[in-house]
Design a protein around this motif. Structure first.
Motif, PDB file in Angstrom:
ATOM      1  N   LYS A   1     -25.836 -73.602 -16.574  1.00 31.12           N
ATOM      2  CA  LYS A   1     -25.526 -74.718 -15.668  1.00 31.12           C
ATOM      3  C   LYS A   1     -26.540 -74.780 -14.528  1.00 31.12           C
ATOM      4  O   LYS A   1     -27.012 -75.860 -14.166  1.00 31.12           O
ATOM      5  CB  LYS A   1     -24.114 -74.580 -15.138  1.00 31.12           C
ATOM      6  CG  LYS A   1     -23.711 -75.721 -14.217  1.00 31.12           C
ATOM      7  CD  LYS A   1     -22.238 -75.762 -13.965  1.00 31.12           C
ATOM      8  CE  LYS A   1     -21.808 -76.838 -13.008  1.00 31.12           C
ATOM      9  NZ  LYS A   1     -22.590 -78.012 -12.878  1.00 31.12           N
ATOM     10  N   LEU A   2     -26.870 -73.631 -13.973  1.00 28.11           N
ATOM     11  CA  LEU A   2     -27.838 -73.604 -12.873  1.00 28.11           C
ATOM     12  C   LEU A   2     -29.213 -74.088 -13.323  1.00 28.11           C
ATOM     13  O   LEU A   2     -29.938 -74.720 -12.542  1.00 28.11           O
ATOM     14  CB  LEU A   2     -27.930 -72.194 -12.283  1.00 28.11           C
ATOM     15  CG  LEU A   2     -26.724 -71.742 -11.458  1.00 28.11           C
ATOM     16  CD1 LEU A   2     -26.827 -70.257 -11.129  1.00 28.11           C
ATOM     17  CD2 LEU A   2     -26.607 -72.565 -10.184  1.00 28.11           C
TER      18      LEU A   2
ATOM     19  N   GLN B   1     -29.724 -76.403 -15.478  1.00 28.77           N
ATOM     20  CA  GLN B   1     -29.611 -77.862 -15.586  1.00 28.77           C
ATOM     21  C   GLN B   1     -29.532 -78.526 -14.216  1.00 28.77           C
ATOM     22  O   GLN B   1     -29.912 -79.671 -14.062  1.00 28.77           O
ATOM     23  CB  GLN B   1     -28.369 -78.239 -16.399  1.00 28.77           C
ATOM     24  CG  GLN B   1     -28.470 -77.839 -17.849  1.00 28.77           C
ATOM     25  CD  GLN B   1     -27.151 -78.025 -18.586  1.00 28.77           C
ATOM     26  OE1 GLN B   1     -26.113 -78.303 -17.988  1.00 28.77           O
ATOM     27  NE2 GLN B   1     -27.193 -77.848 -19.899  1.00 28.77           N
ATOM     28  N   ASP B   2     -29.017 -77.799 -13.215  1.00 30.06           N
ATOM     29  CA  ASP B   2     -28.773 -78.375 -11.890  1.00 30.06           C
ATOM     30  C   ASP B   2     -29.634 -77.743 -10.812  1.00 30.06           C
ATOM     31  O   ASP B   2     -29.163 -77.456  -9.716  1.00 30.06           O
ATOM     32  CB  ASP B   2     -27.293 -78.201 -11.516  1.00 30.06           C
ATOM     33  CG  ASP B   2     -26.358 -78.903 -12.473  1.00 30.06           C
ATOM     34  OD1 ASP B   2     -26.760 -79.914 -13.076  1.00 30.06           O
ATOM     35  OD2 ASP B   2     -25.211 -78.431 -12.630  1.00 30.06           O
TER      36      ASP B   2
ATOM     37  N   THR C   1     -32.229 -77.218  -7.783  1.00 31.05           N
ATOM     38  CA  THR C   1     -32.541 -78.011  -6.593  1.00 31.05           C
ATOM     39  C   THR C   1     -33.949 -78.584  -6.743  1.00 31.05           C
ATOM     40  O   THR C   1     -34.738 -78.126  -7.585  1.00 31.05           O
ATOM     41  CB  THR C   1     -32.492 -77.148  -5.312  1.00 31.05           C
ATOM     42  OG1 THR C   1     -33.545 -76.183  -5.365  1.00 31.05           O
ATOM     43  CG2 THR C   1     -31.141 -76.462  -5.153  1.00 31.05           C
ATOM     44  N   GLU C   2     -34.275 -79.540  -5.903  1.00 28.94           N
ATOM     45  CA  GLU C   2     -35.612 -80.137  -5.950  1.00 28.94           C
ATOM     46  C   GLU C   2     -36.689 -79.072  -5.739  1.00 28.94           C
ATOM     47  O   GLU C   2     -37.691 -79.035  -6.453  1.00 28.94           O
ATOM     48  CB  GLU C   2     -35.740 -81.230  -4.889  1.00 28.94           C
ATOM     49  CG  GLU C   2     -37.107 -81.886  -4.868  1.00 28.94           C
ATOM     50  CD  GLU C   2     -37.265 -82.899  -3.752  1.00 28.94           C
ATOM     51  OE1 GLU C   2     -38.303 -83.592  -3.762  1.00 28.94           O
ATOM     52  OE2 GLU C   2     -36.394 -82.994  -2.872  1.00 28.94           O
TER      53      GLU C   2
ATOM     54  N   GLU D   1     -37.056 -76.931  -8.836  1.00 30.16           N
ATOM     55  CA  GLU D   1     -37.753 -77.661  -9.901  1.00 30.16           C
ATOM     56  C   GLU D   1     -39.256 -77.694  -9.661  1.00 30.16           C
ATOM     57  O   GLU D   1     -40.050 -77.490 -10.579  1.00 30.16           O
ATOM     58  CB  GLU D   1     -37.211 -79.089 -10.009  1.00 30.16           C
ATOM     59  CG  GLU D   1     -35.853 -79.176 -10.646  1.00 30.16           C
ATOM     60  CD  GLU D   1     -35.331 -80.598 -10.749  1.00 30.16           C
ATOM     61  OE1 GLU D   1     -36.116 -81.554 -10.542  1.00 30.16           O
ATOM     62  OE2 GLU D   1     -34.136 -80.753 -11.038  1.00 30.16           O
TER      63      GLU D   1
END
Length: 121
Positions: free
Chosen positions: A15-16, A18-19, A21-22, A25
């Motif tokens: 999950k982390l 996929q989600d 933070t900017e 990324e």
């Protein structure tokens, strides 16, 4: 029993990933293709903790901290985490989101120097 990537954190790690933070990324894009000369893993489990990034070859954890890490209770958790990691031979380096977003080149350069130093030990 291995403390690395425990099965009980598998779903949370997915999950982390996929989600992210900017800032995570952006840093991942900068590091993912062996930019540092070593493989970097993201959302890697060590014991009860999930590291933002981890470089197994040099045992280096890279954490990207948002404003929530300014809270005292979160700082205490971060300290416990860092102690656990250090006891298991893992060095931790922390960057603020703003550092990654506003000065990515400096962050990558600092990581490159750390990796190079650790490889020479």
């Amino acid at each position: 029993m291995s403390i690395k990537n425990p099965r009980k954190t598998l779903q949370q790690r997915r999950k982390l990933r996929q989600d992210m933070t900017e800032a995570e990324e952006i840093l991942w894009e900068a590091l993912r293709r062996k930019t540092l000369g070593v493989r970097v893993k993201r959302q890697y489990g060590v014991g009860p903790y999930i590291l933002d990034f981890y470089i197994p070859k040099v045992k280096l954890a890279i954490e990207v901290d948002g404003k929530i890490h300014l809270k005292k209770v979160v700082q205490e958790k971060d300290l416990n985490r860092d102690v656990f990691l250090t006891r298991n031979g893992i060095e931790v380096i922390r960057f603020k989101n703003e550092e990654v977003l506003n000065n990515l080149e400096n962050v990558v350069s600092k990581l490159h120097r750390m990796v190079k130093r650790k490889l020479q030990l």
